[in-house]
Design a protein around this motif. Structure first.
Motif, PDB file in Angstrom:
ATOM      1  N   LYS A  51       0.831  -1.198   0.000  1.00 36.07           N
ATOM      2  CA  LYS A  51       0.000   0.000   0.000  1.00 36.07           C
ATOM      3  C   LYS A  51       0.868   1.251   0.000  1.00 36.07           C
ATOM      4  O   LYS A  51       1.906   1.296   0.665  1.00 36.07           O
ATOM      5  N   SER A  52       0.449   2.250  -0.735  1.00 36.20           N
ATOM      6  CA  SER A  52       1.132   3.543  -0.708  1.00 36.20           C
ATOM      7  C   SER A  52       0.930   4.193   0.653  1.00 36.20           C
ATOM      8  O   SER A  52      -0.190   4.201   1.181  1.00 36.20           O
ATOM      9  N   ASP A  53       2.014   4.729   1.242  1.00 37.55           N
ATOM     10  CA  ASP A  53       1.919   5.317   2.585  1.00 37.55           C
ATOM     11  C   ASP A  53       0.898   6.451   2.652  1.00 37.55           C
ATOM     12  O   ASP A  53       0.111   6.533   3.599  1.00 37.55           O
ATOM     13  N   SER A  54       0.886   7.329   1.646  1.00 42.08           N
ATOM     14  CA  SER A  54      -0.027   8.477   1.663  1.00 42.08           C
ATOM     15  C   SER A  54      -1.479   8.029   1.543  1.00 42.08           C
ATOM     16  O   SER A  54      -2.350   8.526   2.256  1.00 42.08           O
ATOM     17  N   ILE A  55      -1.727   7.087   0.657  1.00 42.45           N
ATOM     18  CA  ILE A  55      -3.093   6.572   0.494  1.00 42.45           C
ATOM     19  C   ILE A  55      -3.506   5.781   1.727  1.00 42.45           C
ATOM     20  O   ILE A  55      -4.658   5.860   2.174  1.00 42.45           O
ATOM     21  N   TYR A  56      -2.573   5.026   2.284  1.00 45.13           N
ATOM     22  CA  TYR A  56      -2.853   4.233   3.486  1.00 45.13           C
ATOM     23  C   TYR A  56      -3.299   5.144   4.627  1.00 45.13           C
ATOM     24  O   TYR A  56      -4.300   4.878   5.289  1.00 45.13           O
ATOM     25  N   ASP A  57      -2.546   6.217   4.850  1.00 52.07           N
ATOM     26  CA  ASP A  57      -2.875   7.141   5.943  1.00 52.07           C
ATOM     27  C   ASP A  57      -4.210   7.836   5.707  1.00 52.07           C
ATOM     28  O   ASP A  57      -4.995   8.039   6.646  1.00 52.07           O
ATOM     29  N   PHE A  58      -4.478   8.218   4.457  1.00 49.79           N
ATOM     30  CA  PHE A  58      -5.748   8.875   4.138  1.00 49.79           C
ATOM     31  C   PHE A  58      -6.917   7.925   4.372  1.00 49.79           C
ATOM     32  O   PHE A  58      -7.921   8.302   4.984  1.00 49.79           O
ATOM     33  N   ASN A  59      -6.773   6.696   3.902  1.00 53.85           N
ATOM     34  CA  ASN A  59      -7.845   5.722   4.086  1.00 53.85           C
ATOM     35  C   ASN A  59      -8.041   5.371   5.559  1.00 53.85           C
ATOM     36  O   ASN A  59      -9.161   5.101   6.000  1.00 53.85           O
ATOM     37  N   LEU A  60      -6.955   5.382   6.311  1.00 52.76           N
ATOM     38  CA  LEU A  60      -7.053   5.117   7.742  1.00 52.76           C
ATOM     39  C   LEU A  60      -7.857   6.216   8.438  1.00 52.76           C
ATOM     40  O   LEU A  60      -8.660   5.938   9.346  1.00 52.76           O
ATOM     41  N   PHE A  61      -7.657   7.447   7.994  1.00 46.64           N
ATOM     42  CA  PHE A  61      -8.419   8.569   8.549  1.00 46.64           C
ATOM     43  C   PHE A  61      -9.902   8.440   8.194  1.00 46.64           C
ATOM     44  O   PHE A  61     -10.769   8.613   9.059  1.00 46.64           O
ATOM     45  N   ILE A  62     -10.189   8.124   6.937  1.00 49.76           N
ATOM     46  CA  ILE A  62     -11.589   8.002   6.492  1.00 49.76           C
ATOM     47  C   ILE A  62     -12.300   6.883   7.238  1.00 49.76           C
ATOM     48  O   ILE A  62     -13.427   7.049   7.718  1.00 49.76           O
ATOM     49  N   THR A  63     -11.648   5.736   7.347  1.00 48.41           N
ATOM     50  CA  THR A  63     -12.304   4.600   8.011  1.00 48.41           C
ATOM     51  C   THR A  63     -12.503   4.848   9.499  1.00 48.41           C
ATOM     52  O   THR A  63     -13.435   4.324  10.115  1.00 48.41           O
ATOM     53  N   SER A  64     -11.617   5.681  10.092  1.00 52.19           N
ATOM     54  CA  SER A  64     -11.728   5.954  11.529  1.00 52.19           C
ATOM     55  C   SER A  64     -12.920   6.842  11.866  1.00 52.19           C
ATOM     56  O   SER A  64     -13.372   6.865  13.015  1.00 52.19           O
ATOM     57  N   ILE A  65     -13.430   7.563  10.870  1.00 54.78           N
ATOM     58  CA  ILE A  65     -14.566   8.469  11.110  1.00 54.78           C
ATOM     59  C   ILE A  65     -15.771   7.708  11.645  1.00 54.78           C
ATOM     60  O   ILE A  65     -16.529   8.214  12.475  1.00 54.78           O
TER      61      ILE A  65
END
Length: 220
Positions: A51-65
């Protein structure tokens, strides 16, 4: 619009809700039997790999909502705003529907106890079927759309909310597959339950005279 036309639209709404509810319940019953297990695996393979680090972090933020605690906070903020706007009936509708969605989701999880995928990127508590994040996001944005649709005469505003809510809820569901914490059928049924409950509760509370609709609702 004539009373006859309003009654016709209401009957159509009731029929569509009934059909959608039956399909949702039917899938909830047959999916845990494993009938779609191969399809689950085939689709899941698409999300495996680096996984791309930037996309991983963004998706982690979205899923945490829509983690349980964050979902409660988000719902509470929305309810407070609705009450401040003197729309306490809709605040009650949103809170009750989200609570019901969570209860049904947890009940189904406890009944089927489907184990989460073994390839998950991080440890997630609870069972896999159906996806609570997907159900919560679909329910939340479904409720918001219906609240806006029932409160405004602007079709443009309704369409913007419909597109935004659909895209956001779908992306939340995507993140659950991206991180491998759910099977595709988990998120599909989760989305269906959230969408069904937001519409079913709106219909029931409107029929009971608790909430109201703008004429726009009948104009398509």
């Amino acid at each position: 619009m004539s009373l006859e036309r309003k009654l016709k639209v209401t009957r159509m709404k009731r029929k569509n809700l009934l059909i959608f509810g039956i399909v949702t319940i039917f899938l909830t019953i047959i999916i845990p039997t494993g009938i779609f297990s191969e399809l689950d695996k085939d689709i899941a393979m698409i999300f495996l790999g680096d996984k791309s680090d930037s996309i991983y972090d963004f998706n982690l933020f979205i899923t945490s909502i829509f983690n349980p605690i964050n979902a409660v906070i988000l719902c509470a903020v929305a309810v407070i705003i609705l009450i401040a706007m003197k729309k306490w009936r809709y605040g009650f509708y949103l809170a009750l529907t989200m609570l019901l969605s969570t209860g049904i989701n947890e009940g189904i999880k406890s009944f089927y106890t489907r184990v989460r995928p073994s390839y998950a990127h991080f440890l997630e508590s609870g069972h896999s079927f159906p996806s609570g994040h997907s159900a919560a996001s679909a329910c939340f944005f479904g409720c918001l759309y219906l609240i806006i649709r029932n409160s405004t005469s602007s079709k443009k505003t309704c369409r913007i909310m419909a597109v935004f809510g659909t895209l956001f809820a779908t992306y939340v569901a995507f993140t659950r597959l991206y991180f491998g914490v759910h099977y595709p059928t988990d998120v599909a049924v989760g989305l269906m339950w959230g969408l069904f409950l937001s519409n079913a509760m709106e219909y029931l509370m409107y029929s009971a005279g608790i909430i109201y609709r703008k004429e726009l609702y009948y104009m398509g």
